[in-house]
Write an enzyme that holds these catalytic residues in place. Structure first.
Site, PDB file in Angstrom:
ATOM      1  CB  SER A  13      -0.811  -1.098   4.799  1.00  0.00           C
ATOM      2  OG  SER A  13      -1.963  -0.737   4.761  1.00  0.00           O
ATOM      3  CG  HIS A  14      -3.453  -2.753   1.202  1.00  0.00           C
ATOM      4  ND1 HIS A  14      -2.619  -1.318   1.784  1.00  0.00           N
ATOM      5  CD2 HIS A  14      -2.778  -2.765  -0.055  1.00  0.00           C
ATOM      6  CE1 HIS A  14      -2.042  -0.699   1.112  1.00  0.00           C
ATOM      7  NE2 HIS A  14      -1.729  -1.466  -0.047  1.00  0.00           N
TER       8      HIS A  14
ATOM      9  NE  ARG B  53       3.362  -0.267   3.346  1.00  0.00           N
ATOM     10  CZ  ARG B  53       1.905   0.410   3.073  1.00  0.00           C
ATOM     11  NH1 ARG B  53       1.533   0.157   2.413  1.00  0.00           N
ATOM     12  NH2 ARG B  53       1.637   0.217   4.306  1.00  0.00           N
TER      13      ARG B  53
ATOM     14  CE  LYS C  39      -5.934   4.311   4.928  1.00  0.00           C
ATOM     15  NZ  LYS C  39      -4.202   4.949   4.259  1.00  0.00           N
TER      16      LYS C  39
ATOM     17  CG  ASP D 297      -5.100   2.295   7.622  1.00  0.00           C
ATOM     18  OD1 ASP D 297      -5.324   1.363   6.867  1.00  0.00           O
ATOM     19  OD2 ASP D 297      -3.976   3.084   7.259  1.00  0.00           O
ATOM     20  NE  ARG D 298      -5.341   1.033   2.014  1.00  0.00           N
ATOM     21  CZ  ARG D 298      -4.649   1.032   0.596  1.00  0.00           C
ATOM     22  NH1 ARG D 298      -5.208   0.622   0.260  1.00  0.00           N
ATOM     23  NH2 ARG D 298      -4.159   1.366   0.839  1.00  0.00           N
TER      24      ARG D 298
ATOM     25  CG  ASP E 174      -2.943  -1.239   9.026  1.00  0.00           C
ATOM     26  OD1 ASP E 174      -3.847  -1.430   7.296  1.00  0.00           O
ATOM     27  OD2 ASP E 174      -2.294   0.622   9.063  1.00  0.00           O
TER      28      ASP E 174
ATOM     29  CG  ASP F 207      -6.640  -1.647   5.906  1.00  0.00           C
ATOM     30  OD1 ASP F 207      -6.917  -1.403   6.789  1.00  0.00           O
ATOM     31  OD2 ASP F 207      -5.614  -1.040   5.456  1.00  0.00           O
TER      32      ASP F 207
HETATM   33  C1  G1P Z   1      -1.395   3.829  -1.199  1.00  0.00           C
HETATM   34  C2  G1P Z   1      -2.591   4.832  -1.370  1.00  0.00           C
HETATM   35  C3  G1P Z   1      -2.704   5.458  -0.489  1.00  0.00           C
HETATM   36  C4  G1P Z   1      -2.722   5.643   0.717  1.00  0.00           C
HETATM   37  C5  G1P Z   1      -0.892   4.256   0.691  1.00  0.00           C
HETATM   38  C6  G1P Z   1      -1.240   3.677   2.343  1.00  0.00           C
HETATM   39  O1  G1P Z   1      -0.793   4.392  -1.353  1.00  0.00           O
HETATM   40  O2  G1P Z   1      -2.975   5.216  -2.914  1.00  0.00           O
HETATM   41  O3  G1P Z   1      -3.864   6.625  -0.972  1.00  0.00           O
HETATM   42  O4  G1P Z   1      -2.309   6.837   1.677  1.00  0.00           O
HETATM   43  O5  G1P Z   1      -1.727   3.501   0.274  1.00  0.00           O
HETATM   44  O6  G1P Z   1      -2.552   3.486   2.696  1.00  0.00           O
HETATM   45  P1  G1P Z   1       0.302   4.266  -2.694  1.00  0.00           P
HETATM   46  O7  G1P Z   1       1.063   3.065  -3.224  1.00  0.00           O
HETATM   47  O8  G1P Z   1      -0.428   4.668  -4.398  1.00  0.00           O
HETATM   48  O9  G1P Z   1       1.312   4.471  -2.497  1.00  0.00           O
HETATM   49 ZN    ZN Z   2      -3.785   0.002   6.425  1.00  0.00          ZN
END
Ligand code: G1P
Ligand code: ZN
Length: 544
Positions: A113-114, A22, A377, A282-283, A280, A278
């Site tokens: 993702s988010h 990312r 997820k 998954d959340r 993508d 979110d």
């Molecule tokens: C964060 C969340 C974790 C999740 C990941 C991907 O990771 O805390 O639970 O699996 O995003 O969605 P982190 O930024 O804490 O490493």
């Molecule tokens: Zn996501």
């Protein structure tokens, strides 16, 4: 066929984090940055010649550009077929579903993702293996190792594929099939949940819901599933058109970033049920009327009610939660007489447990909930699960959760994030804790006595692999916990996450604001970690 072998030089920062590689969009736009990583993925895999790859993303800026590159590189590297979502769209759980359904070799998902999107936002790429789940550490480590020595990549010189036109086209010797992004996933949901019952519930005038897709990938999925298949009124899905910059928002379904939905659900004339997902897909966040369900509680409630839902009517093999997730699901598992596994943060650690049939439901405190139906997820799955439970029990979200607390006790829970702090002091803070916490056993802080302190290490019960340094845990004799870790998904500086949990069995004391209930633990955490001295911050940037 016009396959080009292009010389390149390694980048030193292509180490996949908690969920793939990312970086900012501008980093990905650096010449050969994407190509190097994609070739490193292919070079780390064996035996894919002629097989199928699934490709899709969350629709953010650079998604279409990246997909064209990946298609041409997949063709040059000998894949036989690529299934790509129409418009380049596939939610993360839909990609997982499609990899499994069509027995693909693996998949590439384009998403950060988010994280915010757009030309100044973030982009990401992750590789999923044939079980549909995120590549385990041994694969991501091989990809990283390859990225450090790579000196060439292969790409087919050919015109772009029309990603909006359903159907098959030839790219050299490889077939590209542009598929409906929603259909397979919607069919899977229909096989798990009682759609007739949910439809009847949604059409009753007594129940109103709002689903906020946050201008991210679930819009088209939510519209088909809720408004078309389940007959919810038009307008149930809001912000349902995926935009390349998510409308300028931060597509993270929590109380801070999904504020419009929160205002609606906590306002006058609020609907009975609200949900958001979110970037993508998954959340998920689940809200009742003037009521927030923590993701940890959500996993516990779904587990306790699973047999009400057709796909889980025979019960659960086990539950798995990430280490920082609250211990609420453990209490349900104990009552059901099944195992509850504690894994490091990140969905990739659930894959083996699901494949081996040891766990049926999984969850993380970070708004992630899912099951063995895919290997990611799944935001909309969680929403449908809740709707199915509501349709059967005909009670409010609040009534179901408070009843749950009466039975199992309440695990007060909160996460405090310190975003974009300087990297060096953040690592210093963790190093300090790493040496401090093993010495704390027996030490008393106010009413709390330390039971153990460690840096969480996980031995996978299926393949025996060991993952060390997964976060600092301090457990107290009454079951309360403080956890510290650094984020593995951020792209700027470091993000310190502080997780707090306490347990309350007495129903008359279960109605506090979690920040109040956790006040003493918050103070203890600050004292132990010297957060202010090291980060310069005395307040978190985000509290969930
Ligand atoms: C964060 C969340 C974790 C999740 C990941 C991907 O990771 O805390 O639970 O699996 O995003 O969605 P982190 O930024 O804490 O490493
Ligand atoms: Zn996501």
């Amino acid at each position: 066929m016009n396959i080009h072998t292009v010389s390149t030089q390694p980048f030193d920062d292509q180490k996949p984090g908690t969920s793939g590689l990312r970086k900012s969009v501008t980093a990905f736009q650096t010449r050969h940055y994407l190509e190097n990583f994609v070739q490193s993925i292919f070079d780390s895999l064996e035996g894919y010649a002629g097989s199928t790859l699934v490709v899709g993303g969350d629709g953010r800026y650079y998604n279409r550009v990246a997909i064209q590159v990946i298609l041409k590189m997949a063709a040059a590297n000998g894949f036989g077929r690529v299934l790509v979502g129409q418009g380049g769209i596939l939610s993360t759980p839909a990609a997982s579903c499609i990899i499994r359904k069509y027995q693909a070799f693996g998949g590439i998902i384009l998403s950060a993702s988010h994280n915010p999107g757009g030309p100044d936002g973030d982009f990401g790429i992750k590789y999923n293996i044939g079980n549909g789940g995120p590549a385990p550490e041994k694969v991501t480590e091989a990809i990283y190792a390859r990225s450090q020595t790579i000196d060439q990549f292969k790409i087919l010189e050919v015109a772009d594929v029309d990603l909006d036109q359903l159907g098959a086209v030839q790219l050299g010797e490889m077939t590209v099939e542009v598929i409906d992004a929603v259909a397979d996933y919607a069919e899977l949901m229909q096989s798990l949940f009682d759609f007739d019952r949910i439809r009847a519930y949604l059409s009753s005038t007594a129940f109103r819901m709002s689903m906020d897709s946050m201008h991210a990938v679930t819009g088209p999925y939510a519209q088909v599933i809720f408004e078309q298949m389940l007959g919810a009124p038009a307008g149930t899905v809001v912000n349902g058109v995926p935009l390349e910059d998510f409308g300028g928002g931060h597509p993270d379904p929590n109380l801070v970033y999904a504020h419009d939905l929160v205002e609606l659900l906590f306002g006058k004339d609020a609907p009975d049920f609200g949900a958001a997902s979110d970037g993508d897909g998954d959340r998920n966040m689940i809200l009742g009327q003037r009521f927030f369900v923590t993701p940890s509680d959500s996993l516990a409630v779904l587990a306790a009610n699973a047999t009400l839902v057709p796909g889980y009517k025979d019960g659960l093999a086990g539950i798995a939660r990430s280490m920082p997730t609250s211990q609420a699901p453990d209490r349900v598992a104990a009552a059901l007489g099944i195992d509850c596994y504690e894994t490091p943060t990140g969905w990739k650690f659930f894959g083996n447990l699901l494949d081996a049939g040891k766990a049926t439901l999984c969850g993380e405190e970070s708004f992630g909930t899912g099951s063995n139906h895919v290997r990611e997820k799944d935001g909309l799955w969680a929403v449908l699960f809740w709707l199915n439970v509501l349709a059967v029990r005909q009670e409010s979200v609040e009534a179901i959760v408070t009843e749950h607390w009466k039975t199992y006790g309440r695990n007060y829970y909160s996460r405090h994030d310190y975003e974009e702090v300087a990297s060096e002091p953040a690592h210093q803070l963790m190093d300090n804790l790493r040496s401090l916490v093993p010495t704390l056993k027996g030490k008393v802080y106010g009413t709390y006595e330390v039971d153990y302190g460690d840096d969480f290490s996980y031995t996978d019960p299926v393949d025996g692999s060991i993952s060390k340094k997964q976060g600092i845990r301090i457990g107290f004799t009454d079951g309360s916990r403080i956890v510290f870790r650094l984020s593995g998904t951020g792209t700027k500086g470091a993000t310190l996450r502080l997780y707090l949990e306490s347990y309350e069995a007495d129903p008359t004391k279960q109605g506090l604001d979690p920040q109040d209930a956790l006040g003493d633990l918050i103070a203890i955490a600050h004292e132990m970690a010297q957060i202010k001295a090291l980060t310069g911050r005395d307040q978190p940037t985000v509290i969930t």
